[in-house]
Design a protein around this motif. Structure first.
Motif, PDB file in Angstrom:
ATOM      1  N   ILE A   1     -93.018  -6.929 -26.516  1.00  0.00           N
ATOM      2  CA  ILE A   1     -92.005  -5.873 -26.493  1.00  0.00           C
ATOM      3  C   ILE A   1     -92.359  -4.822 -27.553  1.00  0.00           C
ATOM      4  O   ILE A   1     -93.188  -5.061 -28.431  1.00  0.00           O
ATOM      5  CB  ILE A   1     -90.586  -6.410 -26.757  1.00  0.00           C
ATOM      6  N   GLU A   2     -91.697  -3.680 -27.462  1.00  0.00           N
ATOM      7  CA  GLU A   2     -91.847  -2.651 -28.484  1.00  0.00           C
ATOM      8  C   GLU A   2     -90.763  -2.816 -29.541  1.00  0.00           C
ATOM      9  O   GLU A   2     -89.598  -3.050 -29.217  1.00  0.00           O
ATOM     10  CB  GLU A   2     -91.758  -1.250 -27.861  1.00  0.00           C
ATOM     11  N   VAL A   3     -91.178  -2.713 -30.806  1.00  0.00           N
ATOM     12  CA  VAL A   3     -90.237  -2.808 -31.931  1.00  0.00           C
ATOM     13  C   VAL A   3     -90.635  -1.777 -32.984  1.00  0.00           C
ATOM     14  O   VAL A   3     -91.646  -1.085 -32.842  1.00  0.00           O
ATOM     15  CB  VAL A   3     -90.244  -4.215 -32.561  1.00  0.00           C
ATOM     16  N   HIS A   4     -89.857  -1.709 -34.046  1.00  0.00           N
ATOM     17  CA  HIS A   4     -90.188  -0.842 -35.174  1.00  0.00           C
ATOM     18  C   HIS A   4     -90.948  -1.628 -36.242  1.00  0.00           C
ATOM     19  O   HIS A   4     -90.573  -2.753 -36.572  1.00  0.00           O
ATOM     20  CB  HIS A   4     -88.917  -0.248 -35.785  1.00  0.00           C
ATOM     21  N   ASP A   5     -92.009  -1.045 -36.757  1.00  0.00           N
ATOM     22  CA  ASP A   5     -92.796  -1.702 -37.800  1.00  0.00           C
ATOM     23  C   ASP A   5     -92.093  -1.531 -39.159  1.00  0.00           C
ATOM     24  O   ASP A   5     -90.995  -0.964 -39.226  1.00  0.00           O
ATOM     25  CB  ASP A   5     -94.239  -1.186 -37.794  1.00  0.00           C
ATOM     26  N   PRO A   6     -92.672  -1.997 -40.264  1.00  0.00           N
ATOM     27  CA  PRO A   6     -91.975  -1.916 -41.565  1.00  0.00           C
ATOM     28  C   PRO A   6     -91.630  -0.506 -42.011  1.00  0.00           C
ATOM     29  O   PRO A   6     -90.724  -0.318 -42.825  1.00  0.00           O
ATOM     30  CB  PRO A   6     -92.970  -2.570 -42.528  1.00  0.00           C
ATOM     31  N   LEU A   7     -92.348   0.490 -41.479  1.00  0.00           N
ATOM     32  CA  LEU A   7     -92.063   1.882 -41.818  1.00  0.00           C
ATOM     33  C   LEU A   7     -91.381   2.612 -40.664  1.00  0.00           C
ATOM     34  O   LEU A   7     -91.429   3.842 -40.573  1.00  0.00           O
ATOM     35  CB  LEU A   7     -93.359   2.595 -42.222  1.00  0.00           C
ATOM     36  N   SER A   8     -90.792   1.839 -39.752  1.00  0.00           N
ATOM     37  CA  SER A   8     -89.961   2.359 -38.650  1.00  0.00           C
ATOM     38  C   SER A   8     -90.737   3.098 -37.575  1.00  0.00           C
ATOM     39  O   SER A   8     -90.173   3.918 -36.843  1.00  0.00           O
ATOM     40  CB  SER A   8     -88.836   3.250 -39.206  1.00  0.00           C
ATOM     41  N   ARG A   9     -92.024   2.801 -37.451  1.00  0.00           N
ATOM     42  CA  ARG A   9     -92.825   3.352 -36.354  1.00  0.00           C
ATOM     43  C   ARG A   9     -92.816   2.369 -35.187  1.00  0.00           C
ATOM     44  O   ARG A   9     -92.792   1.158 -35.386  1.00  0.00           O
ATOM     45  CB  ARG A   9     -94.261   3.603 -36.836  1.00  0.00           C
ATOM     46  N   ILE A  10     -92.867   2.904 -33.978  1.00  0.00           N
ATOM     47  CA  ILE A  10     -92.870   2.042 -32.798  1.00  0.00           C
ATOM     48  C   ILE A  10     -94.229   1.375 -32.637  1.00  0.00           C
ATOM     49  O   ILE A  10     -95.274   2.034 -32.656  1.00  0.00           O
ATOM     50  CB  ILE A  10     -92.543   2.851 -31.522  1.00  0.00           C
ATOM     51  N   ILE A  11     -94.207   0.049 -32.486  1.00  0.00           N
ATOM     52  CA  ILE A  11     -95.430  -0.720 -32.233  1.00  0.00           C
ATOM     53  C   ILE A  11     -95.137  -1.753 -31.155  1.00  0.00           C
ATOM     54  O   ILE A  11     -93.987  -2.008 -30.800  1.00  0.00           O
ATOM     55  CB  ILE A  11     -95.930  -1.454 -33.499  1.00  0.00           C
ATOM     56  N   GLU A  12     -96.182  -2.384 -30.638  1.00  0.00           N
ATOM     57  CA  GLU A  12     -96.002  -3.500 -29.719  1.00  0.00           C
ATOM     58  C   GLU A  12     -96.121  -4.795 -30.504  1.00  0.00           C
ATOM     59  O   GLU A  12     -97.059  -4.979 -31.278  1.00  0.00           O
ATOM     60  CB  GLU A  12     -97.038  -3.470 -28.589  1.00  0.00           C
ATOM     61  N   ALA A  13     -95.157  -5.676 -30.326  1.00  0.00           N
ATOM     62  CA  ALA A  13     -95.164  -6.973 -30.996  1.00  0.00           C
ATOM     63  C   ALA A  13     -94.878  -8.053 -29.954  1.00  0.00           C
ATOM     64  O   ALA A  13     -94.643  -7.764 -28.777  1.00  0.00           O
ATOM     65  CB  ALA A  13     -94.128  -7.008 -32.114  1.00  0.00           C
TER      66      ALA A  13
ATOM     67  N   ILE B   1     -90.576 -17.062 -33.221  1.00  0.00           N
ATOM     68  CA  ILE B   1     -90.738 -15.689 -33.680  1.00  0.00           C
ATOM     69  C   ILE B   1     -91.402 -15.667 -35.053  1.00  0.00           C
ATOM     70  O   ILE B   1     -91.024 -16.424 -35.939  1.00  0.00           O
ATOM     71  CB  ILE B   1     -89.377 -14.972 -33.752  1.00  0.00           C
ATOM     72  N   GLU B   2     -92.364 -14.790 -35.196  1.00  0.00           N
ATOM     73  CA  GLU B   2     -93.050 -14.612 -36.475  1.00  0.00           C
ATOM     74  C   GLU B   2     -92.736 -13.218 -37.006  1.00  0.00           C
ATOM     75  O   GLU B   2     -93.081 -12.216 -36.378  1.00  0.00           O
ATOM     76  CB  GLU B   2     -94.552 -14.774 -36.278  1.00  0.00           C
ATOM     77  N   MET B   3     -92.051 -13.166 -38.132  1.00  0.00           N
ATOM     78  CA  MET B   3     -91.630 -11.859 -38.644  1.00  0.00           C
ATOM     79  C   MET B   3     -92.814 -10.971 -38.988  1.00  0.00           C
ATOM     80  O   MET B   3     -92.710  -9.749 -38.923  1.00  0.00           O
ATOM     81  CB  MET B   3     -90.709 -12.025 -39.855  1.00  0.00           C
ATOM     82  N   ALA B   4     -93.957 -11.546 -39.311  1.00  0.00           N
ATOM     83  CA  ALA B   4     -95.109 -10.753 -39.735  1.00  0.00           C
ATOM     84  C   ALA B   4     -95.634  -9.831 -38.640  1.00  0.00           C
ATOM     85  O   ALA B   4     -96.229  -8.792 -38.926  1.00  0.00           O
ATOM     86  CB  ALA B   4     -96.233 -11.666 -40.222  1.00  0.00           C
ATOM     87  N   VAL B   5     -95.404 -10.169 -37.362  1.00  0.00           N
ATOM     88  CA  VAL B   5     -95.918  -9.310 -36.291  1.00  0.00           C
ATOM     89  C   VAL B   5     -95.099  -8.038 -36.157  1.00  0.00           C
ATOM     90  O   VAL B   5     -95.546  -7.064 -35.546  1.00  0.00           O
ATOM     91  CB  VAL B   5     -95.972 -10.053 -34.936  1.00  0.00           C
ATOM     92  N   ALA B   6     -93.886  -8.027 -36.731  1.00  0.00           N
ATOM     93  CA  ALA B   6     -93.044  -6.830 -36.690  1.00  0.00           C
ATOM     94  C   ALA B   6     -92.844  -6.216 -38.066  1.00  0.00           C
ATOM     95  O   ALA B   6     -92.746  -4.992 -38.187  1.00  0.00           O
ATOM     96  CB  ALA B   6     -91.679  -7.167 -36.093  1.00  0.00           C
TER      97      ALA B   6
END
Length: 372
Positions: free
Chosen positions: A63-75, A86-91
């Protein structure tokens, strides 16, 4: 001879599965008269969710989520029946940021909350959350925001806090619709630090996430503020469990926001993988990790394997990328790739080669296959 190979990953070099396979192949080349059991392990840090999911034949969800700096990434995360891994490190992990982007004052765990929310919407009733490797130090407030918690400043304005703005939180409102009701959360931590103070989330880990030494005291004050606010407003103490300081305080925050149970990651995974039974079976146990340091014996894979070996009076040998603990008493015999390679860069550049050499040296010095 029966040998159990039970290592962690060598971070940024080899997965735990690769470490197992390289060691096993080298041992079999040296002796045919051995039985080998492979048991790749993790401790709640990076790779834990995937390792557990593989053992449960779980399905990967992208799915798409926000990374630590609020950019959209796929996780991604994993689902088996109604359980999500769920692994928090991927997001929200440090691995997602370039060195120049690391700024623990501004990073948040919102993307981790999005992973959890998606799993709940897909019908999951049990969520196993692995929280090592974070880029954050905000007590899980970003995650909570994604799940419907609201944070207000002294003017009554809602905002998503980061580490530098924790002290601006005046009040917290629980979600209007409690999506978390009836969901069981088990959070796996790879460290046992408290939330606050000199051994807490900020002072122990914020430097490696981009904080300067001068910023630590102020960031820790923010964590104290969050703790005091939740205690005052909800009569809930988020700093009572071992591991509350894990992942920048996400461990402690999860006990309130998710009503989660905190577990030592290695203890949880050891039980899941029946580590004790496999140690009892073996004549020799080989474990290891990328860097052996003081943290290795505070909830990491090496500590869990060694504890099991001591329980059953079994011999344990360590293969590691780098050994920073040569002066520690009662340390098992350690073979370091860096020592064999001559320097750390060379060991990291060719980990397969130097791991094979380390196995050869171990066989020779321990006289493992001397048939008498």
């Amino acid at each position: 001879m029966r040998i159990l190979i039970a290592p962690d990953k060598f971070k940024h070099s080899l997965s735990a599965e690769q470490v197992c396979e390289i060691i096993a192949k080298r041992l079999k080349q040296k002796s045919k008269n051995i039985e080998i059991e492979l048991l790749p392990l993790a401790d709640g840090g990076e790779g834990s969710a995937k390792l557990i999911a593989n053992q449960q034949n779980a399905k990967k969800i992208d799915i798409e989520v926000h990374d630590p700096l609020s950019r959209i990434i796929e996780a991604h995360y994993f689902i088996s029946n109604q359980t999500a891994f769920i692994e928090m490190a991927v997001a929200s992990g440090l691995q997602l940021l370039k060195a120049k982007e690391q700024n623990v004052k501004k990073t948040n765990t919102y993307g981790t909350g999005e992973l959890i929310l998606d799993a709940i919407k897909r019908g999951c009733k049990h969520i196993i959350l692995c929280i090592g490797g974070s880029a954050t130090s905000e007590g899980g407030v970003g995650m909570a925001s994604a799940l419907g918690f609201k944070f207000f400043d002294h003017l009554g304005h809602e905002f998503i806090p980061s580490a530098e703005s924790l002290e601006n939180i005046k009040s917290i409102a629980k979600p209007d619709k409690n999506l978390l009701e009836g969901i069981q959360f088990d959070v796996l931590t790879d460290v046992n630090n408290p939330l606050m103070g000199e051994n807490g989330a900020v002072f122990q880990y914020a430097l490696q996430k981009g904080a300067s030494p001068e910023e630590l005291e102020q960031l820790d004050k923010g964590m104290h503020h969050l703790h005091a606010l939740i205690l005052k407003q909800f009569n809930f103490d988020i700093d009572t469990k071992a591991g509350a300081g894990a992942a920048g305080g996400l461990g402690g925050g999860a006990t309130f926001f998710l009503n989660a149970h905190l577990h030592s990651g290695i203890d949880y995974i050891a039980e899941l993988t029946q580590l004790d039974e496999k140690v009892k079976w073996a004549d020799l146990i080989i474990t290891g990790e990328g860097k052996l340091d003081e943290q290795s014996f505070k909830g990491k894979v090496v500590s869990g394997v060694q504890k099991s070996c001591k329980k059953f009076n079994k011999e344990c040998l360590l293969l590691v990328g780098y050994n920073a603990l040569s002066e520690i008493e009662n340390l098992p015999v350690v073979y370091s790739l860096t020592e064999i390679a001559g320097n750390q860069n060379e060991a990291i550049k060719k980990p397969q080669e130097y791991l094979k050499r380390a196995v050869d040296l171990m066989i020779k010095e321990q006289d493992l296959f001397n048939e008498k």
